[in-house]
Write a protein that holds these residues in place. Structure first.
Motif, PDB file in Angstrom:
ATOM      1  N   HIS A   1       0.838  -1.212   0.000  1.00 26.96           N
ATOM      2  CA  HIS A   1       0.000   0.000   0.000  1.00 26.96           C
ATOM      3  C   HIS A   1       0.868   1.256   0.000  1.00 26.96           C
ATOM      4  O   HIS A   1       0.568   2.223  -0.713  1.00 26.96           O
ATOM      5  CB  HIS A   1      -0.916   0.022   1.221  1.00 26.96           C
ATOM      6  CG  HIS A   1      -1.622   1.334   1.394  1.00 26.96           C
ATOM      7  ND1 HIS A   1      -2.710   1.708   0.629  1.00 26.96           N
ATOM      8  CD2 HIS A   1      -1.370   2.393   2.212  1.00 26.96           C
ATOM      9  CE1 HIS A   1      -3.095   2.926   0.976  1.00 26.96           C
ATOM     10  NE2 HIS A   1      -2.299   3.366   1.936  1.00 26.96           N
ATOM     11  N   VAL A   2       1.934   1.246   0.798  1.00 26.89           N
ATOM     12  CA  VAL A   2       2.826   2.409   0.847  1.00 26.89           C
ATOM     13  C   VAL A   2       3.443   2.658  -0.525  1.00 26.89           C
ATOM     14  O   VAL A   2       3.507   3.801  -0.998  1.00 26.89           O
ATOM     15  CB  VAL A   2       3.921   2.199   1.918  1.00 26.89           C
ATOM     16  CG1 VAL A   2       4.908   3.360   1.918  1.00 26.89           C
ATOM     17  CG2 VAL A   2       3.294   2.029   3.295  1.00 26.89           C
TER      18      VAL A   2
ATOM     19  N   LEU B   1       7.394   8.194   2.228  1.00 29.80           N
ATOM     20  CA  LEU B   1       6.638   7.737   1.059  1.00 29.80           C
ATOM     21  C   LEU B   1       5.139   7.823   1.308  1.00 29.80           C
ATOM     22  O   LEU B   1       4.372   8.208   0.410  1.00 29.80           O
ATOM     23  CB  LEU B   1       7.024   6.298   0.723  1.00 29.80           C
ATOM     24  CG  LEU B   1       8.431   6.101   0.157  1.00 29.80           C
ATOM     25  CD1 LEU B   1       8.772   4.621   0.077  1.00 29.80           C
ATOM     26  CD2 LEU B   1       8.559   6.746  -1.226  1.00 29.80           C
ATOM     27  N   MET B   2       4.699   7.495   2.510  1.00 32.15           N
ATOM     28  CA  MET B   2       3.270   7.569   2.813  1.00 32.15           C
ATOM     29  C   MET B   2       2.781   9.013   2.765  1.00 32.15           C
ATOM     30  O   MET B   2       1.684   9.297   2.274  1.00 32.15           O
ATOM     31  CB  MET B   2       2.997   6.949   4.178  1.00 32.15           C
ATOM     32  CG  MET B   2       1.517   6.847   4.502  1.00 32.15           C
ATOM     33  SD  MET B   2       1.209   5.989   6.065  1.00 32.15           S
ATOM     34  CE  MET B   2       1.390   4.285   5.539  1.00 32.15           C
TER      35      MET B   2
ATOM     36  N   LEU C   1       3.139  10.549  10.671  1.00 37.23           N
ATOM     37  CA  LEU C   1       2.360  11.634  10.076  1.00 37.23           C
ATOM     38  C   LEU C   1       1.566  12.423  11.110  1.00 37.23           C
ATOM     39  O   LEU C   1       0.939  13.425  10.769  1.00 37.23           O
ATOM     40  CB  LEU C   1       1.393  11.073   9.028  1.00 37.23           C
ATOM     41  CG  LEU C   1       1.938  10.812   7.624  1.00 37.23           C
ATOM     42  CD1 LEU C   1       3.098   9.837   7.616  1.00 37.23           C
ATOM     43  CD2 LEU C   1       0.831  10.282   6.716  1.00 37.23           C
ATOM     44  N   THR C   2       1.594  12.002  12.377  1.00 29.06           N
ATOM     45  CA  THR C   2       0.763  12.650  13.380  1.00 29.06           C
ATOM     46  C   THR C   2       1.383  13.945  13.888  1.00 29.06           C
ATOM     47  O   THR C   2       2.603  14.117  13.880  1.00 29.06           O
ATOM     48  CB  THR C   2       0.515  11.708  14.581  1.00 29.06           C
ATOM     49  OG1 THR C   2       1.774  11.380  15.179  1.00 29.06           O
ATOM     50  CG2 THR C   2      -0.185  10.441  14.134  1.00 29.06           C
TER      51      THR C   2
ATOM     52  N   PHE D   1       2.302  10.538  -5.863  1.00 29.73           N
ATOM     53  CA  PHE D   1       3.435  11.440  -5.648  1.00 29.73           C
ATOM     54  C   PHE D   1       4.578  11.204  -6.630  1.00 29.73           C
ATOM     55  O   PHE D   1       5.741  11.449  -6.313  1.00 29.73           O
ATOM     56  CB  PHE D   1       3.946  11.283  -4.211  1.00 29.73           C
ATOM     57  CG  PHE D   1       2.880  11.435  -3.169  1.00 29.73           C
ATOM     58  CD1 PHE D   1       2.138  12.612  -3.066  1.00 29.73           C
ATOM     59  CD2 PHE D   1       2.579  10.393  -2.294  1.00 29.73           C
ATOM     60  CE1 PHE D   1       1.144  12.748  -2.111  1.00 29.73           C
ATOM     61  CE2 PHE D   1       1.593  10.518  -1.332  1.00 29.73           C
ATOM     62  CZ  PHE D   1       0.857  11.701  -1.240  1.00 29.73           C
ATOM     63  N   GLY D   2       4.249  10.755  -7.833  1.00 30.86           N
ATOM     64  CA  GLY D   2       5.283  10.465  -8.825  1.00 30.86           C
ATOM     65  C   GLY D   2       6.144  11.658  -9.179  1.00 30.86           C
ATOM     66  O   GLY D   2       7.300  11.505  -9.609  1.00 30.86           O
TER      67      GLY D   2
END
Length: 546
Positions: free
Chosen positions: A14-15, A242-243, A210-211, A23-24
């Protein structure tokens, strides 16, 4: 009654697919031996797909261990995804371990292939005939001028990828509890022990990065992991980047303070992370670079000296963002973010707050336990105990079940070996490692807290405190200090400086000036080395007072 939600595995494919699809256009910069390379996530993703096919070509088994002996680079990041996304297990080899430890780890993990940066070949070549499970060595050319052996076991990374068609379709890992990566501990006694991260634990830890009360990575960031990718998966930053879809900067092989600061400035990095020794080395040169883009300096691996954090705040307006954990905790378990009840503190109080290891992050539970009685201790910021941890990214045992009896409690909590106190809001303050505490006259002295106060002295660059045998008090503290260039300090001057800062019985009985504090393979102070060096030292002796 069951919930009616889709049952999708929490797995690293998934990541990868999220980064590839959304995000390419984002960039990945790597500082190599010969200069910087730039690529996009889209270009990087194609290479990951080629590498996935190449692992099949190499004959790596379905859950085979894929060893890496690499710096922080875009190529290493390709391996970070290609191995676990195809069901293999990424095994990052610590390039700073002793040769016999590397040989042991590679054989213990049963690595089938090792990818190695060309600049690191001199470290690996003497060991290859001692690693019987490794069938292939794939050399990643990072511009270094080292000859590759004329040996059929050695392959060229770029040639391997060029000969491989990109994997088509979506990667699948159906069982989120299968192994994704493994790292070996570096600070334990005896042989290193394997910590095996699952896809589930890796994805959940990535969400945490990400928090807001964590590193707070976002698509707008430019992130440079200085902490090595061979150390606890670089604190989870590669997957978190990456996420989030952030731009990435990798420092490559040049880890000098000048090189790191120049990259931070020129690439306008917003978030970076590394151990305290890295930031100590960079401190004298901060004024030579424009670091105005930086918003967060993540610092961990060992307790962050208050003086170091404050020096950065005064120099560039950004104090250290402290995090605590270990290889067994994936590794982040606490973060030192300011809370609403800190709003009324003055600057000195805020500095004290930042010197703490902080609050448990979401999904991680912590407790402090008296190591002798096993009783859980109150959170009153006075009582101390060993920190024990539980949660979905906390190890439950070591690979092959080794060493588990001493490290895990009967009810399944990880015994970290760190001693701390906790305030009523849940903020942890690291006191010491259980093995580094100094027992003087029946009372404990925290070597960490004493070191932090010593390093606040304007003439001291680094300090490590160890226990030395004493006839009357059993143990007393010996301070080993590194003096800043052009400065000097005597034992009496240091003691006078410490007297208003610590209890009288904490004052070091002896001071030794050393050229540098020895470091472990991950950049922490190596007190074991100092204890070995001063094993015959006796404070009672008249000629050993520093």
């Amino acid at each position: 009654m069951r919930g009616l939600m889709q049952d999708r595995p929490l797995s690293l494919p998934h990541v990868f697919h999220r980064a590839e699809q959304l995000f390419g256009h984002k960039t990945i910069v790597t500082a190599t031996v010969t200069g910087r390379t730039r690529t996009t996530i889209a270009e990087w993703a194609v290479r990951v797909r080629r590498l996935a096919t190449a692992l099949d070509t190499l004959g790596v088994s379905a859950d085979g261990r894929v060893g890496t002996f690499c710096w922080n680079t875009a190529r290493h990041l390709e391996l970070y995804l290609a191995a676990p996304c195809t069901g293999r297990v990424l095994h990052t080899l610590n390039i700073r371990l002793f040769p016999e430890q590397l040989v042991y780890i590679a054989e213990h993990a049963a690595d089938e292939v090792v990818f190695v940066d060309r600049s690191l070949l001199p470290l690996l070549l003497p060991l290859i005939d001692k690693m019987p499970t490794v069938r292939r060595y794939v050399v990643i050319d990072d511009g270094a001028d080292h000859a590759v052996p004329d040996d059929e076991r050695f392959l060229d990374y770029e040639e391997l990828l060029a000969a491989s068609e990109p994997f088509e379709g979506r990667f699948r890992v159906d069982d989120e509890n299968t192994a994704a990566a493994m790292c070996y501990t570096s600070g334990t006694t005896g042989n290193p022990k394997g910590v095996v991260y699952s896809h589930r634990s890796s994805v959940l830890h990535s969400f945490f990065t990400l928090t807001t009360d964590g590193p707070a990575l976002s698509e707008r960031d430019v992130v440079m992991p200085v902490v090595p990718m061979f150390h606890a998966n670089a604190w989870g930053l590669p997957y978190g980047i990456l996420m989030a879809g952030a731009d990435t900067v990798f420092p490559g092989p040049n880890m000098t303070p000048d090189a790191i600061l120049e990259l931070l400035a020129s690439e306008k990095v917003t978030v970076t992370g590394g151990v305290p020794t890295i930031w100590m080395g960079a401190l004298p040169k901060l004024g030579e670079h424009d670091l105005s883009s930086l918003r967060t300096i993540l610092c961990g691996g060992s307790a962050v000296p208050r003086s170091l954090s404050e020096a950065y705040r005064e120099a560039i307006g950004v104090p250290m963002f402290q995090a605590w954990g270990m290889t067994e905790t994936s590794p982040i378990a606490t973060t030192g973010t300011a809370r609403s009840h800190h709003d009324e503190l003055d600057e000195d109080g805020r500095a004290d707050m930042r010197a703490r290891q902080g609050h448990p992050v979401p999904l991680v539970e912590l407790r402090i336990v008296d190591p002798e009685t096993g009783e859980e201790q109150p959170w009153d910021d006075t009582a101390t105990g060993e920190v024990q941890a539980a949660g979905p990214w906390i190890a439950s045992e070591y690979y092959r079940g080794e060493g588990g009896g001493a490290q895990f409690t009967e009810d399944g909590w990880l015994r970290t070996g760190d001693v701390a106190s906790v305030d009523r809001y849940g903020s942890f303050r690291l006191v010491d490692r259980t093995k580094d505490l100094i027992k003087s006259g029946g009372e404990w002295i925290s070597s960490v807290e004493l070191e932090n106060e010593i390093m606040a002295h304007p003439a001291v660059a680094e300090a490590a405190v160890i226990a030395i045998p004493h006839e009357k008090w059993v143990e007393r503290p010996l301070a080993c200090i590194v003096v800043k260039p052009g400065q000097s300090v005597t034992k009496d001057e240091l003691v006078a400086f410490l007297e208003p800062r610590v209890a009288k019985w904490w004052l070091p009985d002896a001071v030794e000036i050393i050229d540098e504090v020895p470091k472990t393979s991950v950049g922490k102070f190596s007190k074991k080395t100092l204890r070995d060096k001063f094993s015959g030292y006796r404070i009672d002796a008249p000629d050993s007072t520093g």
